[in-house]
Design a protein around this motif. Structure first.
Motif, PDB file in Angstrom:
ATOM      1  N   ALA A 287      33.815  42.170  44.354  1.00 37.80           N
ATOM      2  CA  ALA A 287      34.102  42.123  45.796  1.00 37.80           C
ATOM      3  C   ALA A 287      33.809  40.744  46.360  1.00 37.80           C
ATOM      4  CB  ALA A 287      33.275  43.189  46.517  1.00 37.80           C
ATOM      5  N   GLN A 288      32.706  40.136  45.949  1.00 36.24           N
ATOM      6  CA  GLN A 288      32.379  38.792  46.405  1.00 36.24           C
ATOM      7  C   GLN A 288      33.405  37.782  45.917  1.00 36.24           C
ATOM      8  OE1 GLN A 288      28.446  38.395  44.805  1.00 36.24           O
ATOM      9  NE2 GLN A 288      27.453  39.392  46.535  1.00 36.24           N
ATOM     10  N   ALA A 289      33.837  37.924  44.661  1.00 34.10           N
ATOM     11  CA  ALA A 289      34.802  36.983  44.084  1.00 34.10           C
ATOM     12  C   ALA A 289      36.129  37.026  44.826  1.00 34.10           C
ATOM     13  CB  ALA A 289      35.011  37.288  42.608  1.00 34.10           C
ATOM     14  N   LEU A 290      36.508  38.202  45.339  1.00 35.54           N
ATOM     15  CA  LEU A 290      37.749  38.324  46.081  1.00 35.54           C
ATOM     16  C   LEU A 290      37.703  37.472  47.343  1.00 35.54           C
ATOM     17  CD1 LEU A 290      40.462  39.916  46.059  1.00 35.54           C
ATOM     18  CD2 LEU A 290      39.342  41.606  47.506  1.00 35.54           C
ATOM     19  N   THR A 291      36.591  37.562  48.072  1.00 30.77           N
ATOM     20  CA  THR A 291      36.433  36.742  49.284  1.00 30.77           C
ATOM     21  C   THR A 291      36.301  35.272  48.928  1.00 30.77           C
ATOM     22  OG1 THR A 291      35.336  38.588  50.410  1.00 30.77           O
ATOM     23  CG2 THR A 291      34.999  36.390  51.325  1.00 30.77           C
ATOM     24  N   ARG A 349      36.754  35.980  57.516  1.00 22.69           N
ATOM     25  CA  ARG A 349      36.818  36.641  56.219  1.00 22.69           C
ATOM     26  C   ARG A 349      35.423  36.807  55.614  1.00 22.69           C
ATOM     27  NH1 ARG A 349      40.799  37.719  52.257  1.00 22.69           N
ATOM     28  NH2 ARG A 349      42.213  37.538  54.022  1.00 22.69           N
ATOM     29  N   ALA A 350      34.590  35.773  55.744  1.00 18.18           N
ATOM     30  CA  ALA A 350      33.222  35.864  55.227  1.00 18.18           C
ATOM     31  C   ALA A 350      32.428  36.931  55.967  1.00 18.18           C
ATOM     32  CB  ALA A 350      32.531  34.510  55.343  1.00 18.18           C
ATOM     33  N   ALA A 351      32.562  36.971  57.290  1.00 21.11           N
ATOM     34  CA  ALA A 351      31.832  37.966  58.076  1.00 21.11           C
ATOM     35  C   ALA A 351      32.255  39.380  57.697  1.00 21.11           C
ATOM     36  CB  ALA A 351      32.064  37.720  59.570  1.00 21.11           C
ATOM     37  N   ALA A 352      33.555  39.580  57.470  1.00 23.37           N
ATOM     38  CA  ALA A 352      34.042  40.900  57.085  1.00 23.37           C
ATOM     39  C   ALA A 352      33.501  41.336  55.728  1.00 23.37           C
ATOM     40  CB  ALA A 352      35.570  40.910  57.059  1.00 23.37           C
ATOM     41  N   ALA A 353      33.183  40.364  54.877  1.00 23.76           N
ATOM     42  CA  ALA A 353      32.645  40.665  53.544  1.00 23.76           C
ATOM     43  C   ALA A 353      31.123  40.714  53.530  1.00 23.76           C
ATOM     44  CB  ALA A 353      33.132  39.617  52.539  1.00 23.76           C
TER      45      ALA A 353
END
Length: 373
Positions: A287-291, A349-353
Motif C-alpha cells: 500500500a505504501q509503495a503504491l502511493t 495523495r500522501a494524506a489519503a494514504a
C-alpha cells in the motif's frame, strides 16, 4: 559512487528475510536435543535406533527446507500452500512416527515442530486439526502410559503453543487483510482522482471547442480566412486534449515502485540528470509503495521541468521515501509556483494514504521531497 546519466545505482541488496529467514527455523532446532539424548540412551534394537537417527536427520532437514520454501513462496496464512508443502508435512509426520520405537514418549518432542509447520505453512484447517490432534496425543500418553505423568510439562507446552499459534496466525492474517484493503482503497482513490483529472481536462477542452466552432460557423461566410484559423485552432486543441488524456491514463498505470524507479531513471537520464537509488522497494508495504510510486512520478516531472538539476537521489527505507536533487531549489525552481506543479496533488495523495508529506530545501542545494508513514 556517482551515477551517470542512463544509469541507476542500486545500493540495496535482496530482502533481509530472503537472506536470513532460514534462521527462524534453525533457531528452534535446539529443542531436538531431547530426541538426540533419548536416542543416545535408548535400549531399543540397533535397527530401530539407526532408523531413529535417520528419521531425526531427515526431520530436521525437511523442517528447515519446508519452512524457508513456505516463507519465501508466500504460501500459508490465508494463501494456498506452496506446491509440495503437503509432502514435506507428511514426511515430518512419518519421521516422527518412525522415531517412536527408539525414543518412546520423547518422540512427542516432534509435535511442536509439526504444529508450527501446519499453522504457518499450510491451511487454517490443517492448523486446527494438527493442534487438536497434538494435544490429544500428548494427553493420551500422559494418562495411559506408565509413568506418563512425568510428561505433563510437555502437555502444557503443546497446549500453550497451540494457543500462541492460533493467536499469532490470526493476527498475521488480519494484518494481511488490512494491507489488501489499504491497497484497494488507495487504488480506488487513484481511480477517483483520475476520473476528476480526465473530467476537468475534457470538460475544459470541449467547452473551448464549442465556443470556437460556434465562432467559426458565424465567420465562415463573412471572414473565411478567420474561420479557417479557428478550425485549425480546434484541430490543434483536440489533438492536445487527446494527448493529455492518454498521458493521464498511461501515468495511472504505473503499478509498482520498481517500475516507476526504472521509468524515472530513464526520464531523468534523457534530461541529463543522473539518478541514484538507495534502498529497496520492498522496504515499503504494497500500500505504501503504491502511493510512493505516484509521488515519485510527480517529483520526477518537477525535477525535469523546474529544477535544472544534474543529479537526483531517491531513498527508500521502511516507512519513508525521499527524493532529492541538486537543482535551483525552492526559490528558483520546483516550488516557485507554490502549490502548483503537482505538489498539491502529492500532498493530498500522501494524506489519503496516512502519510506526512514534506517539501523543503535539500542539504547544500536543491529540493527535498519526503513522504513518511
Amino acid at each position: 559512487m556517482t551515477a551517470h546519466p542512463g544509469q541507476i545505482e542500486r545500493l540495496a541488496v535482496s530482502s533481509h528475510w530472503d537472506r536470513y529467514g532460514w534462521l527462524m527455523a534453525v533457531v528452534w532446532m535446539i529443542f531436538l536435543a531431547y530426541p538426540v539424548i533419548a536416542l543416545l540412551r535408548s535400549g531399543a534394537a540397533q535397527g530401530w535406533i539407526a532408523t531413529g537417527w535417520v528419521a531425526l536427520i531427515v526431520f530436521a532437514a525437511m523442517y528447515v527446507i519446508g519452512f524457508v520454501r513456505g516463507s519465501r513462496g508466500g504460501g500459508g496464512l490465508g494463501s494456498p500452500p506452496v506446491p509440495g508443502q503437503w509432502t514435506f508435512f507428511a514426511v515430518l509426520v512419518v519421521c516422527a512416527g518412525l522415531s517412536v520405537p527408539a525414543e518412546g514418549p520423547i518422540a512427542l518432542s516432534f509435535l511442536p515442530f509439526i504444529m508450527s509447520f501446519a499453522s504457518y505453512g499450510l491451511t487454517r484447517a490443517a492448523h486446527w486439526i494438527t493442534s487438536v490432534t497434538a494435544v490429544l496425543i500428548t494427553a493420551a500418553c500422559i494418562f495411559l502410559l506408565p509413568g506418563g505423568t512425568s510428561y505433563f510439562a510437555l502437555l502444557v507446552v503443546v497446549t500453550l503453543l497451540g494457543v500462541v499459534n492460533t493467536v499469532s496466525t490470526w493476527l498475521i492474517i488480519r494484518s494481511a487483510q488490512a494491507e489488501r484493503l489499504g491497497i484497494e482503497l488507495a487504488t480506488s482513490e487513484g481511480r477517483e482522482a483520475l476520473a476528476r483529472d480526465v473530467h476537468d481536462l475534457i470538460g475544459h477542452s470541449l467547452t473551448v471547442v464549442q465556443l470556437k466552432s460556434q465562432l467559426a460557423a458565424r465567420l465562415v461566410d463573412a471572414d473565411p480566412e478567420r474561420a479557417k484559423a479557428e478550425l485549425a485552432a480546434i484541430t490543434a486543441l483536440t489533438g492536445e486534449a487527446l494527448d493529455a488524456a492518454r498521458a493521464t491514463v498511461a501515468g495511472a498505470r504505473s503499478a509498482t515502485l520498481d517500475e516507476q524507479l526504472a521509468r524515472s531513471g530513464e526520464a531523468l537520464a534523457a534530461g541529463g540528470v543522473a539518478l541514484q537509488v538507495e534502498g529497496a522497494s520492498d522496504a515499503l508495504s504494497p500500500a505504501q509503495a503504491l502511493t510512493a510510486s505516484w509521488i515519485l512520478r510527480e517529483s520526477t516531472t518537477n525535477v525535469l521541468r523546474h529544477s535544472a538539476a544534474r543529479r537526483a537521489r531517491v531513498t527508500v527505507a521502511p516507512g519513508r521515501l525521499v527524493i532529492e536533487d541538486d537543482g535551483r531549489g525552492l526559490d528558483g525552481g520546483e516550488t516557485a509556483v507554490s502549490e502548483g506543479s503537482g505538489i498539491r496533488g502529492m500532498r493530498e495523495r500522501a494524506a489519503a494514504a496516512g502519510a506526512v508529506f514534506g517539501i523543503g530545501p535539500a542539504a547544500g542545494a536543491g529540493t527535498r521531497v519526503e513522504v513518511r508513514w
